[in-house]
Design an enzyme around this catalytic site. Structure first.
Site, mmCIF file in Angstrom:
data_model
loop_
_atom_site.group_PDB
_atom_site.id
_atom_site.type_symbol
_atom_site.label_atom_id
_atom_site.label_comp_id
_atom_site.label_asym_id
_atom_site.label_seq_id
_atom_site.Cartn_x
_atom_site.Cartn_y
_atom_site.Cartn_z
ATOM 1 N N GLU A 1 83.655 9.390 78.563
ATOM 2 C CA GLU A 1 84.934 9.404 77.820
ATOM 3 C C GLU A 1 86.084 9.025 78.764
ATOM 4 O OE1 GLU A 1 85.932 10.583 74.466
ATOM 5 O OE2 GLU A 1 84.093 11.553 73.744
ATOM 6 N N ALA B 1 88.157 11.595 63.175
ATOM 7 C CA ALA B 1 88.773 12.654 62.372
ATOM 8 C C ALA B 1 88.943 13.937 63.181
ATOM 9 C CB ALA B 1 87.924 12.926 61.133
ATOM 10 N N LEU C 1 86.320 15.515 64.657
ATOM 11 C CA LEU C 1 85.083 16.304 64.631
ATOM 12 C C LEU C 1 84.152 15.854 65.758
ATOM 13 C CD1 LEU C 1 84.600 16.456 60.768
ATOM 14 C CD2 LEU C 1 85.659 18.135 62.298
ATOM 15 N N ASP D 1 83.647 19.275 74.054
ATOM 16 C CA ASP D 1 82.973 18.521 72.989
ATOM 17 C C ASP D 1 81.515 18.185 73.313
ATOM 18 O OD1 ASP D 1 85.389 18.787 71.782
ATOM 19 O OD2 ASP D 1 86.010 16.714 72.074
HETATM 20 P P1 ADP Z 1 86.405 11.617 67.269
HETATM 21 O O1 ADP Z 1 85.566 11.829 68.499
HETATM 22 O O2 ADP Z 1 87.381 12.697 67.047
HETATM 23 O O3 ADP Z 1 85.605 11.329 66.052
HETATM 24 P P2 ADP Z 1 87.294 9.349 68.780
HETATM 25 O O4 ADP Z 1 88.402 8.378 68.576
HETATM 26 O O5 ADP Z 1 87.229 10.094 70.049
HETATM 27 O O6 ADP Z 1 87.295 10.319 67.513
HETATM 28 O O7 ADP Z 1 85.904 8.577 68.634
HETATM 29 C C1 ADP Z 1 85.656 7.689 67.576
HETATM 30 C C2 ADP Z 1 85.006 6.441 68.146
HETATM 31 O O8 ADP Z 1 83.691 6.770 68.638
HETATM 32 C C3 ADP Z 1 84.777 5.361 67.115
HETATM 33 O O9 ADP Z 1 85.882 4.519 67.008
HETATM 34 C C4 ADP Z 1 83.585 4.632 67.704
HETATM 35 O O10 ADP Z 1 83.976 3.748 68.725
HETATM 36 C C5 ADP Z 1 82.776 5.733 68.358
HETATM 37 N N1 ADP Z 1 81.720 6.294 67.505
HETATM 38 C C6 ADP Z 1 81.509 7.592 67.236
HETATM 39 N N2 ADP Z 1 80.429 7.783 66.456
HETATM 40 C C7 ADP Z 1 79.920 6.569 66.226
HETATM 41 C C8 ADP Z 1 78.782 6.078 65.476
HETATM 42 N N3 ADP Z 1 77.965 6.898 64.817
HETATM 43 N N4 ADP Z 1 78.573 4.740 65.473
HETATM 44 C C9 ADP Z 1 79.384 3.890 66.141
HETATM 45 N N5 ADP Z 1 80.460 4.299 66.848
HETATM 46 C C10 ADP Z 1 80.744 5.601 66.890
HETATM 47 MG MG MG Z 2 86.297 11.909 70.469
#
Ligand code: ADP
Ligand code: MG
Length: 394
Positions: A159, A122, A124, A171
């Site tokens: 990342e 999202a 965040l 971040d």
């Molecule tokens: P953002 O960082 O904006 O939330 P991203 O696409 O960069 O969006 O990261 C989301 C991805 O990070 C998810 O698809 C998953 O692979 C991983 N992720 C983040 N937090 C978790 C969590 N608590 N448990 C499992 N995977 C997570």
């Molecule tokens: Mg991210």
């Protein structure tokens, strides 16, 4: 969340003895978007949602990982990390373990459960929070005594290498260094930072609230477009460099230098650079406004940032614009802007606390009318920091 971590550990991995539990918060960027990878300034703060990681060293050399969110368990030998899909949860968690293993200090396998309450994808920064939490958990479990700046660099490298996103330092930095009751002014070139007191929570003396509104527009194309903007910024810096050889990045470009180069530059590159220069200035002015408690001024800078991201940098989208203009028209809203990479994701809004109800109703209505769906609203109630909740070695 601590209890949930321990219970899951018992259920999935047998017992919860000597388990370390840590958390690392997500963030919202108050102002300063697309400045971090241009060596510029940003002003984010952490939120009340975190990634939570429970971990314990094993006696053998196996790595056993479980994600509560995905209900998925994987197991592999420490020295033989399997290749996983870029951006999958195992790519982040396995990536941090692998990088720390290579750096030395991880002497055995590990059991780990990853959990959290930051909405994924999202904007965040759930991914940076996850990386920071995994690194912090391993730091405690193996007594690594990691340098916090090195940890942040490592999380960014994960990342890049494992998720394929050329993101900036902001971040992981704010997740690791953010503090309760303050925003973080960060110079992304020198890594100098300052905690600036700011508590826009409903119970604060200033009677201000920080509301995050998720457009729920998935950012499928965001990664590739992000790369395009990054490349345009490098090209814009290169164009100015022809006249000013000392320019390394847009951070070194002054408004005068940019104006002088305008006629020799592609207009699109000029507008990208213009946004970055103006946005850096806005971040510094916004930090001053916070120090002065001048929240109206702060809000006006947020509005200016949105206009620039929309018109000059072109990373907004109709949904974000609807949310921001509806907010800006609402009584009691001091400022509203899209936040994060753009093309979807969230807006951030500084709202007088008594006006939050009206704000929510107005946005729901406007969004439903224009786009046929409802946004998701979070009112931030505090800002957390990276911390050890249970030290399993005790
Ligand atoms: P953002 O960082 O904006 O939330 P991203 O696409 O960069 O969006 O990261 C989301 C991805 O990070 C998810 O698809 C998953 O692979 C991983 N992720 C983040 N937090 C978790 C969590 N608590 N448990 C499992 N995977 C997570
Ligand atoms: Mg991210």
């Amino acid at each position: 969340m601590v209890r949930r971590g321990l219970t899951s550990f018992e259920e999935i991995l047998g017992s919860a003895d000597h388990v370390t539990v840590v958390r690392a918060p997500g963030r919202v960027n108050l102002i300063g978007d697309h400045t971090d990878y241009n060596d510029g300034f940003v002003l984010p703060m952490t939120i009340d949602r975190s990634a939570c990681v429970s971990a314990r060293a094993r006696r053998d050399e196996e790595v056993v990982l479980y994600s509560t969110h995905f209900r998925e368990k994987i197991r592999y030998p420490l020295h033989d990390m399997p290749i996983s899909e870029a951006g999958s949860w195992t790519s982040y968690v396995g990536g941090v373990i692998e990088e720390l293993r290579r750096a030395g200090g991880i002497t055995s396998g590990v059991d780990m459960i990853v959990d959290g309450d930051i909405p994924l994808g999202a904007g965040l920064s759930s991914s940076a929070a996850l990386n920071v939490a995994v690194a912090h958990a391993l730091d405690v479990v193996f007594g690594l005594e990691l340098d916090p700046i090195e940890t942040v660099r490592l999380c960014r490298a994960v990342e890049h290498r494992y998720a394929g996103l050329e993101c900036g330092i902001m971040d992981p930095f704010v997740s690791r260094f953010g503090r309760a009751g303050s925003a973080l002014l960060l110079d992304c070139r020198s890594f100098e930072y300052e905690h600036i007191p700011f508590s826009p929570f409903s119970d604060s003396a200033a009677h201000l609230s920080l509301a995050i509104v998720d457009s729920r527009v998935t950012r499928e194309l965001a990664t590739s477009r992000y790369g395009v903007r990054h490349a345009e910024c490098l090209q814009a810096a290169a164009a100015v460099r022809e006249a000013h050889p000392s320019v390394e990045s847009l951070r070194d470009v002054t408004p005068e230098m940019l104006s002088a180069c305008r006629s020799d530059m592609d207009d699109r590159l000029y507008r990208r650079a213009r946004h970055v220069l103006d946005e850096n200035a806005r971040v510094l002015n916004a930090a001053d406004a916070l120090r002065d408690g001048a929240f109206d001024r702060f809000g006006a800078l947020m509005n200016g940032s949105h206009a620039s991201l929309r018109d000059l940098f072109e990373v907004s989208c109709p949904e974000l614009d609807t949310l921001v203009s509806a907010a800006q028209r609402t009584e009691g809203v001091l400022g509203a802007r899209m936040t994060g990479g753009g093309f979807g994701g969230c807006t951030v809004n500084l709202v007088r606390t008594p006006a939050v109800g009206e704000f929510e109703a107005t946005l729901r209505k406007a969004y439903l009318t224009a786009h046929g769906r409802s946004p998701r609203l979070y009112v931030v109630s505090r800002n957390d920091r990276t911390e050890t909740l249970i030290d399993g070695r005790d």
